[in-house]
Scaffold this motif. Structure first.
Motif, mmCIF file in Angstrom:
data_model
loop_
_atom_site.group_PDB
_atom_site.id
_atom_site.type_symbol
_atom_site.label_atom_id
_atom_site.label_comp_id
_atom_site.label_asym_id
_atom_site.label_seq_id
_atom_site.Cartn_x
_atom_site.Cartn_y
_atom_site.Cartn_z
ATOM 1 N N ALA A 147 0.832 -1.205 0.000
ATOM 2 C CA ALA A 147 0.000 0.000 0.000
ATOM 3 C C ALA A 147 0.871 1.261 0.000
ATOM 4 O O ALA A 147 0.433 2.319 -0.449
ATOM 5 C CB ALA A 147 -0.919 -0.011 1.216
ATOM 6 N N ALA A 148 2.103 1.127 0.493
ATOM 7 C CA ALA A 148 2.967 2.302 0.595
ATOM 8 C C ALA A 148 3.902 2.459 -0.612
ATOM 9 O O ALA A 148 4.715 3.380 -0.654
ATOM 10 C CB ALA A 148 3.786 2.213 1.887
ATOM 11 N N LEU A 149 3.789 1.562 -1.586
ATOM 12 C CA LEU A 149 4.679 1.671 -2.761
ATOM 13 C C LEU A 149 4.396 2.976 -3.502
ATOM 14 O O LEU A 149 3.253 3.408 -3.592
ATOM 15 C CB LEU A 149 4.426 0.519 -3.740
ATOM 16 C CG LEU A 149 4.968 -0.862 -3.442
ATOM 17 C CD1 LEU A 149 4.635 -1.799 -4.603
ATOM 18 C CD2 LEU A 149 6.472 -0.838 -3.211
ATOM 19 N N PRO A 150 5.449 3.581 -4.073
ATOM 20 C CA PRO A 150 5.204 4.736 -4.944
ATOM 21 C C PRO A 150 4.232 4.331 -6.056
ATOM 22 O O PRO A 150 4.263 3.176 -6.519
ATOM 23 C CB PRO A 150 6.585 5.039 -5.529
ATOM 24 C CG PRO A 150 7.561 4.389 -4.609
ATOM 25 C CD PRO A 150 6.865 3.232 -3.968
ATOM 26 N N LYS A 151 3.391 5.284 -6.477
ATOM 27 C CA LYS A 151 2.310 4.984 -7.402
ATOM 28 C C LYS A 151 2.809 4.266 -8.658
ATOM 29 O O LYS A 151 2.188 3.309 -9.119
ATOM 30 C CB LYS A 151 1.598 6.290 -7.771
ATOM 31 C CG LYS A 151 0.211 6.090 -8.314
ATOM 32 C CD LYS A 151 -0.573 7.403 -8.326
ATOM 33 C CE LYS A 151 -1.586 7.430 -9.461
ATOM 34 N NZ LYS A 151 -1.010 7.734 -10.779
ATOM 35 N N GLU A 152 3.931 4.711 -9.203
ATOM 36 C CA GLU A 152 4.370 4.135 -10.481
ATOM 37 C C GLU A 152 4.829 2.687 -10.322
ATOM 38 O O GLU A 152 4.782 1.906 -11.266
ATOM 39 C CB GLU A 152 5.432 5.021 -11.165
ATOM 40 C CG GLU A 152 6.828 4.958 -10.588
ATOM 41 C CD GLU A 152 7.036 5.948 -9.436
ATOM 42 O OE1 GLU A 152 6.047 6.556 -8.978
ATOM 43 O OE2 GLU A 152 8.193 6.093 -8.992
ATOM 44 N N GLN A 153 5.290 2.339 -9.104
ATOM 45 C CA GLN A 153 5.661 0.931 -8.882
ATOM 46 C C GLN A 153 4.416 0.084 -8.636
ATOM 47 O O GLN A 153 4.280 -1.022 -9.165
ATOM 48 C CB GLN A 153 6.615 0.819 -7.686
ATOM 49 C CG GLN A 153 7.988 1.417 -7.960
ATOM 50 C CD GLN A 153 8.862 1.440 -6.703
ATOM 51 O OE1 GLN A 153 8.653 0.657 -5.776
ATOM 52 N NE2 GLN A 153 9.829 2.339 -6.673
ATOM 53 N N ALA A 154 3.498 0.615 -7.839
ATOM 54 C CA ALA A 154 2.266 -0.114 -7.523
ATOM 55 C C ALA A 154 1.478 -0.411 -8.800
ATOM 56 O O ALA A 154 0.919 -1.501 -8.970
ATOM 57 C CB ALA A 154 1.407 0.691 -6.550
ATOM 58 N N GLU A 155 1.477 0.571 -9.712
ATOM 59 C CA GLU A 155 0.737 0.414 -10.964
ATOM 60 C C GLU A 155 1.248 -0.796 -11.763
ATOM 61 O O GLU A 155 0.461 -1.589 -12.285
ATOM 62 C CB GLU A 155 0.920 1.699 -11.788
ATOM 63 C CG GLU A 155 0.221 1.690 -13.124
ATOM 64 C CD GLU A 155 0.490 2.986 -13.900
ATOM 65 O OE1 GLU A 155 1.643 3.482 -13.862
ATOM 66 O OE2 GLU A 155 -0.454 3.476 -14.541
#
Ligand SMILES: [Zn+2]
Lengths: 213, 185
Positions: free
Chosen positions: B132-140
């Protein structure tokens, strides 16, 4: 066995997500049987999959879904089979394709000292076993796509280093190499290619065409 | 309606294994069947096929409950792998080369035989938080890896990124997830 070369994390992730096709999954699963470190990477990827499943917006099941499953709970089901220990140089996932005995394979000769055995092709990605006697190897070539090679027995070397049992070599289109089996037992590996190799020279080209490399 | 907790769902599957507990099965069914169906629809299955496979997945949970081990994976992770494998089998019509985590011929020996102290159930909680805390571009990219059946080259093309960038984001994300598990790389 100490493993120095592992598959890239993007490959492990595509295995965990289910996106990898059967040929790639066979190579990854066979490496996993030998490598605890990568099993942990896959387990964490699967946990990420579990977490995404938990957070996905649900889609309602049909009204009779639960009753319909309930009515099947008492159907006889196949017994759960637990794996027994097996002393085999064939990693468990590969046994479904070749059995337990790596010496019993019906090798198809390519050139002197070199033979292969096709396993499965999916979406143009081929998995095959390659057997190279010491000193034998594949002629110098580059790749149009990626190539992954998992060593099962023996070892081989090329400009990028030496690869022993359990190691996975990953090559990309920019690498030209001439992998050659080291002295010792024959080098048997599981090779997965997603495009034909590009050979230098007429004879290797011809042999490559004949055997679908 | 509050959602059942991870512990409750894990316990429900254990109850199915121990006593063929149908009330426990209903908790698991109500929670997971609509999620499995959604997962399959996201990956392109028609609604009727997704419905059938979701029922099949929950039937597999009932039949294989004895193989569920909450110290190895949470209920959602275990059911994710069931749905993933059913999908490969039914939709792609491919064999799934897979591992039996309890296979004694795994090398080095299967985790717990080696006296490993990692409590996977607890570790998954930490992993969820890290995810949940991953930077958006990694989570995506992690999310697309699971919910769009595409090779990373296609994901790269879709996002207009070089493949190398996609791979390095995956590595960064995986490093964070591993850190959360407390496993040194
Ligand atoms: Zn590894």
């Amino acid at each position: 066995m100490s493993i120095a070369h592992h598959p890239g994390e993007e490959l492990l992730l595509s295995y965990a997500s289910g996106a990898a096709n059967e040929a790639v999954a066979l190579l990854v699963a066979s490496h996993l049987a030998l490598c605890r470190q990568c099993r942990l990477v896959v387990a964490s990827s699967e946990a990420a999959g579990g977490s995404l499943l938990e957070d996905i917006p649900p889609v309602a099941m049909s009204a009779q879904a639960y009753q319909s499953v309930l009515s099947r709970l008492d159907e006889p089901a196949a017994a759960i089979v637990r794996s027994a220990h097996l002393d085999s140089s064939v990693p468990a996932p590969l046994r479904a394709y070749i059995g337990n005995d790596i010496d019993g394979i019906a090798w198809r000769p390519i050139v002197s000292g070199l033979a292969h055995y096709p396993l499965v092709t999916r979406d143009g990605v081929r998995a095959r076993l390659i057997r190279a006697e010491p000193g034998a190897g594949v002629a110098p070539h580059t790749h149009r796509g990626e190539e992954w090679t998992l060593v099962l027995t023996g070892s081989f070397s090329d400009v990028t280093g030496r690869y022993g049992p359990g190691d996975v070599q990953t090559t990309t289109p920019d690498i030209e190499h001439q992998p050659t089996a080291d002295p010792g037992p024959a080098c048997i590996n599981l090779a997965v290619t997603d495009a034909p190799l590009v050979f230098r020279g007429f004879l290797p080209k011809l042999v490559g065409k004949m055997f679908g490399f | 309606m509050t959602l059942p907790s991870v512990d409750r769902l894990n316990a429900a599957i254990c109850a199915i294994a121990a006593t063929r507990d149908r009330a426990a099965f209903q908790i698991v069914f109500d929670h997971f069947a609509p999620r499995v169906k959604s997962y399959l629809v996201r990956l392109g299955a028609s609604a009727p096929l997704a419905e059938d496979l979701a029922q099949e997945a929950l039937l597999t949970v009932w039949r294989k409950a004895a193989l569920f081990d909450p110290a190895r994976a949470s209920a959602s992770t275990w059911i994710f792998t069931i749905a993933r494998n059913l999908r490969i089998d039914a939709i792609r019509r491919e064999r799934r080369p897979d591992l039996d985590p309890n296979d004694p011929s795994l090398q080095p020996e299967a985790e717990r035989d080696a006296g490993d102290s990692l409590d996977w159930g607890k570790a998954e909680d930490r992993l969820r938080t890290a995810l949940a805390a991953l930077p958006k571009e990694q989570a995506e990219i992690i999310s697309l890896s699971f919910l769009a059946e595409k090779p990373h080259s296609a994901i790269a093309a879709e996002l207009g990124l070089p493949l190398g960038t996609v791979k390095s984001r995956i590595r960064l994300a995986m490093a964070r997830l591993r850190l959360a598990l407390g496993d040194s790389p």
